[in-house]
Write a protein that holds these residues in place. Structure first.
Motif, PDB file in Angstrom:
ATOM      1  N   HIS A 185      21.905 -35.613 -10.643  1.00 49.81           N
ATOM      2  CA  HIS A 185      21.391 -35.813 -11.997  1.00 49.81           C
ATOM      3  C   HIS A 185      22.487 -35.547 -13.017  1.00 49.81           C
ATOM      4  O   HIS A 185      23.498 -34.915 -12.704  1.00 49.81           O
ATOM      5  CB  HIS A 185      20.201 -34.889 -12.261  1.00 49.81           C
ATOM      6  N   GLY A 186      22.263 -36.028 -14.249  1.00 49.60           N
ATOM      7  CA  GLY A 186      23.242 -35.814 -15.303  1.00 49.60           C
ATOM      8  C   GLY A 186      24.577 -36.470 -15.010  1.00 49.60           C
ATOM      9  O   GLY A 186      25.633 -35.934 -15.335  1.00 49.60           O
ATOM     10  N   VAL A 187      24.544 -37.665 -14.418  1.00 50.94           N
ATOM     11  CA  VAL A 187      25.773 -38.359 -14.038  1.00 50.94           C
ATOM     12  C   VAL A 187      26.505 -38.853 -15.296  1.00 50.94           C
ATOM     13  O   VAL A 187      25.893 -39.431 -16.196  1.00 50.94           O
ATOM     14  CB  VAL A 187      25.470 -39.549 -13.117  1.00 50.94           C
ATOM     15  N   THR A 188      27.820 -38.605 -15.368  1.00 51.41           N
ATOM     16  CA  THR A 188      28.653 -39.111 -16.458  1.00 51.41           C
ATOM     17  C   THR A 188      29.890 -39.776 -15.877  1.00 51.41           C
ATOM     18  O   THR A 188      30.339 -39.438 -14.785  1.00 51.41           O
ATOM     19  CB  THR A 188      29.089 -37.984 -17.408  1.00 51.41           C
ATOM     20  N   THR A 197      31.575 -48.166 -22.030  1.00 57.93           N
ATOM     21  CA  THR A 197      30.367 -48.758 -22.611  1.00 57.93           C
ATOM     22  C   THR A 197      30.708 -50.063 -23.313  1.00 57.93           C
ATOM     23  O   THR A 197      30.008 -51.070 -23.168  1.00 57.93           O
ATOM     24  CB  THR A 197      29.706 -47.780 -23.586  1.00 57.93           C
ATOM     25  N   THR A 202      26.950 -49.881 -17.841  1.00 54.55           N
ATOM     26  CA  THR A 202      25.796 -49.027 -18.132  1.00 54.55           C
ATOM     27  C   THR A 202      25.739 -47.947 -17.054  1.00 54.55           C
ATOM     28  O   THR A 202      25.288 -48.187 -15.937  1.00 54.55           O
ATOM     29  CB  THR A 202      24.487 -49.839 -18.138  1.00 54.55           C
ATOM     30  N   THR A 205      22.230 -42.301 -15.021  1.00 61.25           N
ATOM     31  CA  THR A 205      22.223 -40.844 -15.191  1.00 61.25           C
ATOM     32  C   THR A 205      21.818 -40.128 -13.908  1.00 61.25           C
ATOM     33  O   THR A 205      21.996 -38.920 -13.803  1.00 61.25           O
ATOM     34  CB  THR A 205      21.263 -40.441 -16.316  1.00 61.25           C
ATOM     35  N   THR A 206      21.286 -40.872 -12.923  1.00 63.31           N
ATOM     36  CA  THR A 206      20.922 -40.271 -11.635  1.00 63.31           C
ATOM     37  C   THR A 206      21.430 -41.159 -10.502  1.00 63.31           C
ATOM     38  O   THR A 206      21.587 -42.377 -10.672  1.00 63.31           O
ATOM     39  CB  THR A 206      19.397 -40.107 -11.493  1.00 63.31           C
ATOM     40  N   THR A 234      28.510 -34.578 -12.340  1.00 63.15           N
ATOM     41  CA  THR A 234      27.056 -34.479 -12.239  1.00 63.15           C
ATOM     42  C   THR A 234      26.654 -33.026 -12.415  1.00 63.15           C
ATOM     43  O   THR A 234      27.503 -32.121 -12.399  1.00 63.15           O
ATOM     44  CB  THR A 234      26.529 -34.969 -10.864  1.00 63.15           C
ATOM     45  N   ASN A 235      25.345 -32.806 -12.582  1.00 63.13           N
ATOM     46  CA  ASN A 235      24.844 -31.436 -12.719  1.00 63.13           C
ATOM     47  C   ASN A 235      25.031 -30.631 -11.439  1.00 63.13           C
ATOM     48  O   ASN A 235      25.183 -29.407 -11.482  1.00 63.13           O
ATOM     49  CB  ASN A 235      23.364 -31.447 -13.090  1.00 63.13           C
TER      50      ASN A 235
END
Length: 454
Positions: A185-188, A197, A202, A205-206, A234-235
């Motif tokens: 989760h929280g993928v950047t 972007t 796109t 985020t997961t 990621t988280n």
């Protein structure tokens, strides 16, 4: 006398009872000792034992069975003969035959000594047996990778680095993958060279277990070596990076070149024999920076313009071109900056406006405005645009930039006549004054009498 001595002199019947009960106590102690040393977690009860029987299936490597110890002959080997390690993913493909998982237990047959079984694949297999002979859930092990590659084709082949000719279209691919056993989760994802972007990516985020995402985009190869570094995080994991390097050389006879020409819209006025762009204090001047590109695409273009003291930048007046975007004005250094992040591939122009300060005429003239263009694949080029600020005429300092009224207009405005008044009007006024003096002056009496005698 010792206890053995006492036992020897006892009556036979009593001595038999003592020996019997002593044997019972010893047997009890033995059974208790065996129970005490038997491994914890033994699942055998009574005459039966539950175990994990090995199959030949990769998807269901075990099945639960409960066997009669005596009937199965387990105490005489039985399932104990099903040797092999505990199953693991890929064991069958590797040609490994895995064995049964049997818990430790004790068994007392009707005849013969107590049977103590130490277990098979135990205690490492206990979790399997307690999970119904299913592979226990593995511990959470998140994993995340970032891989970046470059190619001369949108279809690959993809590689970490390549060399090409300046101006060639390059194709980039950034792949992020969940390599662990838990969802992420929280993928950047970001890049040190390009805005992903803006490039059409796109970023999810997961990422589910085993899932991946490809960010694909293209760019024009610029002269020199460009190292693109993508960073993902990621988280659940630490960040990871992927790097792709592209080196581009100009084609023979097609070297890149950038030049700049600076001008302004102030009218030309002859100042000491030289025509100079001239602007009065308080006026606004538009400066235009025209750049010329030849050859192959240049690298990371930059235009800077340093305003001289006496000119003030008009906020929001700077324009962009197809390649250059206005990056801002630094009031401390009096510098305007434009950048071309993806290089310069064509000629164009940018512009801005500046006002002439009220005190600008007191500064050494003309005011010199310097512009510079540069890139990674070219030499810097500069040009100067002059602005001459004349000293305001007397009486105009309270209204800078407002011209003085012509001398011929002074009379109509109620002011005193100027020396250039019409000569005819002056002569007419003199004649009128002479007549007034003649008729208004009294005639002397002597002259009046003489006139009467005549």
């Amino acid at each position: 006398m010792s206890h053995l001595g006492n036992l020897a002199v006892m009556p036979r019947t009593r001595r038999g009872l003592v020996l019997f009960w002593t044997a019972i106590m010893v047997m009890t102690l033995v059974l208790q000792s065996v129970a005490a040393v038997a491994p914890r977690g033994a699942l055998a009860t009574g005459q039966k034992v539950t175990l994990c029987h090995a199959t030949n299936s990769e998807t269901n490597p075990y099945r639960v069975i409960t066997v009669d110890i005596a009937a199965a002959g387990l105490h005489n080997s039985g399932h104990d003969g099903h040797d092999g390690p505990i199953w693991y993913p890929g064991a069958k493909a590797a040609g490994v035959r895995w064995g049964d998982i049997i818990p430790p237990y004790t068994y007392q047959p009707k005849k013969g000594p107590l049977f103590v079984y130490p277990g098979k694949n135990w205690p490492e297999g206990e979790a399997y047996l307690r999970a119904g002979c299913k592979a226990p859930a593995p511990a959470a092990a998140p994993g995340f990778t970032v891989d970046k590659q470059v190619s001369l084709s949108a279809n690959g082949p993809w590689q970490a680095s390549l060399t090409t000719t300046t101006g060639t279209t390059l194709y980039y691919r950034i792949t992020i993958t969940n390599t662990g056993n838990v969802a992420l989760h929280g993928v950047t994802l970001s890049d040190n060279t390009f805005n992903l972007t803006a490039k059409g990516c796109t970023i999810p985020t997961t990422l589910a277990v085993g899932a991946h995402y490809d960010c694909n985009y293209s760019s024009v190869a610029v002269t020199g070596t460009t190292t693109n570094i993508a960073t993902g995080d990621t988280n659940e994991t630490v960040s990871d990076t992927g790097t792709a390097t592209a080196t581009a050389h100009p084609a023979t006879g097609n070297a890149s070149d950038l030049t700049i020409d600076k001008s302004n819209n102030a009218p030309l006025v002859n100042v000491g024999g030289t025509n100079l762009p001239t602007a009065s204090e308080g006026s606004t001047v538009t400066f235009t920076l025209t750049y010329t590109h030849t050859g192959s695409a240049s690298h990371d273009g930059t235009i800077t313009d340093v305003l001289p003291v006496g000119l003030t930048y008009v906020a929001g007046s700077a324009t962009d071109s197809a390649d250059f975007s206005f990056d801002g004005y630094n009031a401390g250094t009096r510098t305007l900056t434009w950048t071309a992040d993806e290089g310069v591939s064509a000629s164009g122009s940018v512009s801005y406006m500046a006002t002439v300060d009220a005190s600008a005429a007191g500064i050494p003239q003309p005011l010199k405005n310097l512009a510079t263009i540069d890139s990674g694949g070219t030499e810097p080029d500069t040009d100067i645009s002059d602005v001459y600020v004349p000293v305001p005429p007397l009486g105009e300092t309270d209204n800078p930039g407002v011209p003085t009224a012509p001398a011929t207009d002074v009379l109509s405005s109620g002011g005193t006549a100027a020396p250039g008044m019409n000569l005819g009007i002056v002569l007419a006024l003199l004649v009128i004054v002479t007549l007034v003096v003649v008729f208004a002056t009294p005639i002397p009496s002597a002259l009046r009498g003489r006139n009467r005698r005549r």
